[in-house]
Motif scaffolding. Structure first.
Motif, mmCIF file in Angstrom:
data_model
loop_
_atom_site.group_PDB
_atom_site.id
_atom_site.type_symbol
_atom_site.label_atom_id
_atom_site.label_comp_id
_atom_site.label_asym_id
_atom_site.label_seq_id
_atom_site.Cartn_x
_atom_site.Cartn_y
_atom_site.Cartn_z
ATOM 1 N N GLU A 10 -12.624 -12.850 -9.323
ATOM 2 C CA GLU A 10 -12.357 -11.439 -9.562
ATOM 3 C C GLU A 10 -11.528 -10.825 -8.434
ATOM 4 O OE1 GLU A 10 -14.876 -8.408 -11.797
ATOM 5 O OE2 GLU A 10 -15.485 -8.120 -9.713
ATOM 6 N N ARG A 11 -10.512 -10.070 -8.822
ATOM 7 C CA ARG A 11 -9.627 -9.405 -7.865
ATOM 8 C C ARG A 11 -9.972 -7.920 -7.809
ATOM 9 N NH1 ARG A 11 -4.228 -10.570 -10.902
ATOM 10 N NH2 ARG A 11 -5.681 -9.935 -12.555
ATOM 11 N N LEU A 12 -10.314 -7.465 -6.641
ATOM 12 C CA LEU A 12 -10.639 -6.052 -6.432
ATOM 13 C C LEU A 12 -9.554 -5.424 -5.578
ATOM 14 C CD1 LEU A 12 -12.560 -3.559 -6.463
ATOM 15 C CD2 LEU A 12 -13.591 -4.504 -4.373
ATOM 16 N N VAL A 13 -9.005 -4.306 -6.027
ATOM 17 C CA VAL A 13 -8.041 -3.543 -5.249
ATOM 18 C C VAL A 13 -8.636 -2.175 -4.950
ATOM 19 C CG1 VAL A 13 -5.739 -2.505 -5.180
ATOM 20 C CG2 VAL A 13 -6.067 -4.752 -6.240
ATOM 21 N N ILE A 14 -8.628 -1.790 -3.686
ATOM 22 C CA ILE A 14 -9.122 -0.481 -3.250
ATOM 23 C C ILE A 14 -7.925 0.338 -2.798
ATOM 24 C CG2 ILE A 14 -10.603 0.758 -1.639
ATOM 25 C CD1 ILE A 14 -12.288 -1.810 -1.410
ATOM 26 N N VAL A 15 -7.679 1.440 -3.471
ATOM 27 C CA VAL A 15 -6.568 2.319 -3.117
ATOM 28 C C VAL A 15 -7.113 3.427 -2.214
ATOM 29 C CG1 VAL A 15 -4.734 3.817 -3.964
ATOM 30 C CG2 VAL A 15 -5.438 1.830 -5.309
ATOM 31 N N GLY A 16 -6.782 3.312 -0.940
ATOM 32 C CA GLY A 16 -7.275 4.281 0.035
ATOM 33 C C GLY A 16 -7.962 3.575 1.178
ATOM 34 N N ASN A 17 -7.450 3.754 2.375
ATOM 35 C CA ASN A 17 -8.010 3.106 3.561
ATOM 36 C C ASN A 17 -8.626 4.144 4.491
ATOM 37 O OD1 ASN A 17 -6.908 1.241 6.433
ATOM 38 N ND2 ASN A 17 -8.636 0.780 5.094
ATOM 39 N N GLY A 18 -9.199 5.213 3.882
ATOM 40 C CA GLY A 18 -9.900 6.222 4.664
ATOM 41 C C GLY A 18 -11.325 5.791 4.928
ATOM 42 N N MET A 19 -12.166 6.763 5.289
ATOM 43 C CA MET A 19 -13.540 6.444 5.666
ATOM 44 C C MET A 19 -14.354 5.927 4.484
ATOM 45 S SD MET A 19 -14.292 9.554 8.354
ATOM 46 C CE MET A 19 -15.964 9.005 8.708
#
Length: 437
Positions: A10-19
């Protein structure tokens, strides 16, 4: 040493490198069932950092490196792909693929939007002028630092936490230069009106004035004036007051950064609408933190967002068919340190007709406490100065504890009140001690 990845593709992409996005990454890494491939995309060029510390950075009390949560090398060591300085522009939900402004294309099986929020802006003429700033990221802090070191007059619009921190940071940073005069404008009749009652707000205002800040409550903004060089040069209020300003900071709050979800055709109100498991109207896409909206509520405090992270991590690490506990709204206490003054508050700021109000004030120590009780139970509290006992009172409020037995000691502190509660429990005819006797 690179950790062993679980046997799943499974490929997970997280958009946002904030807290919020970073907290999710850390939480997932602690779980053996995490997705095999994790990609994090951040629009800023710097890896995740603690935005809460932007204020001491602006004030010159902290170095830039102290804000960093994890450097880029850490992501690589964990086997996480980190893409910085690129903004996601489109999401092709049918193909499960996103495209960045640099032309990069990434496929995903699960997608998390953790795009945070944008500064709210009032509909005031002149707000687009050079010299008008917001205070949300490292670039803003750098710009305000330069302004404090070269300017003479600053006006901060907004008397909430962020506005107070920006004003105090500018004042401190401007010291030792030519000296910067900072005016703080609050539309309401008191500072931090969502957290403080009038007495605590007046104590805070008096403290800030003693440090040299020009605090103006009940200030209605009319327009910003541009000078001969095309930059902002003054702020005009509705009462005719003109405040010279070569630097203006807008800090009146935040709005969810939900535009990407809107472009993708997700259900969006103020924020990207999610259910109890932080899932959007597309089952493959989740939203987290300040960009999301759950049952009509949006978020700006850390505590509920951290609870969201735990729920979402459970969802991402377990089969979609497995039932897991969802996110539930819970009361939150606000613990703040504004310009060296400690504050702790929860519940309503204004008493209702059937509230019993208990208050205590020590002018010499600068301490103030006010409790709102109904039928012997705490429903709200404000602590200014000495806030050490705040969490105990919040625990009693959450538990619905009847504090009638220790009412006379409630304002003296948690230890005295708890001792009376314990004595009352020991003396109770139904207590285990009495029955054993």
């Amino acid at each position: 040493m690179r950790p062993t990845q679980p046997p799943t593709g499974e490929r997970l992409v997280i958009v946002g490198n904030g807290m919020a996005g970073h907290r999710l990454v850390e939480t997932l890494l602690a779980r053996p069932e995490r997705p095999a491939k994790i990609t994090v995309i951040g629009a800023e060029t710097a890896p995740a950092y603690n935005r809460i510390l932007l204020s001491p950075l602006l004030a010159g009390e902290m170095e830039r490196d102290a804000l960093t949560l994890r450097n880029a090398e850490w992501y690589a060591e964990q086997g996480i792909e980190l893409v910085l300085g690129e903004r996601v522009e489109t999401i092709d939900r049918a193909a499960r693929r996103l495209t960045t402004d640099a032309g990069r294309r990434l496929g995903y099986d699960r997608l998390v939007l953790a795009t945070g929020s944008n500064p709210a802006r009032p509909p005031v003429p002149g707000l687009e002028l050079p010299g008008v700033h917001v205070f949300r990221d490292l670039n803003d802090a750098d710009a305000l630092t330069r302004a404090a070191e070269t300017g003479r007059n600053a006006v901060v619009i907004g008397g909430g936490l962020l506005g107070l921190e920006a004003a105090e940071g500018l004042r401190k940073r401007g010291q030792g230069q030519r000296g910067m005069q900072v005016s703080l404008l609050q539309r309401d009749d008191r500072l931090m009106n969502r957290q403080l009652d009038l007495t605590a707000a007046r104590l805070l205002e008096s403290e800030l004035r003693s440090r040299g800040l020009d605090v103006r409550t009940g200030a209605q903004l009319e327009c910003l004036e541009d000078g001969s060089d095309g930059r902002v040069c003054a702020v005009h209020l509705a009462d005719g007051t003109r405040l010279p300003a070569d630097c203006v900071v807008v800090a009146i709050g935040i709005v969810p950064n939900a535009e990407l979800g809107r472009i993708a055709g997700l259900e969006v109100n103020r924020g990207v609408v999610v259910d109890e498991w932080l899932t959007t109207s597309d089952p493959a896409i989740h939203a987290l933190g300040e960009c999301c909206e759950h049952r009509g509520r949006t978020y700006g405090l850390v505590e509920p967002i951290w609870r969201q992270v735990e729920v979402l991590a459970d969802r991402l690490c377990r089969p979609a068919t497995e039932r897991i506990a969802g996110y539930v709204e819970a009361p939150s206490a606000t613990k703040l340190k504004v310009s060296g003054v400690s504050l702790y508050a929860f519940g309503p700021t204004e008493p209702e007709a059937d509230h019993e109000v208990l208050s205590y004030r020590d002018p010499q120590q600068g301490d103030y406490r006010r409790l709102l009780l109904r039928n012997g139970r705490i429903e709200g509290a404000v602590f200014y100065g000495d806030t050490a006992a705040g969490p105990w009172y919040f625990e009693q409020a959450l538990a619905g504890t009847d504090l009638s037995a220790c009412r006379q000691a409630l304002l003296l502190g948690a230890a005295d009140a708890q001792a009376l509660l314990d004595d009352a429990a020991t003396d109770s005819p139904t207590s285990p001690v009495k029955e054993a006797a």
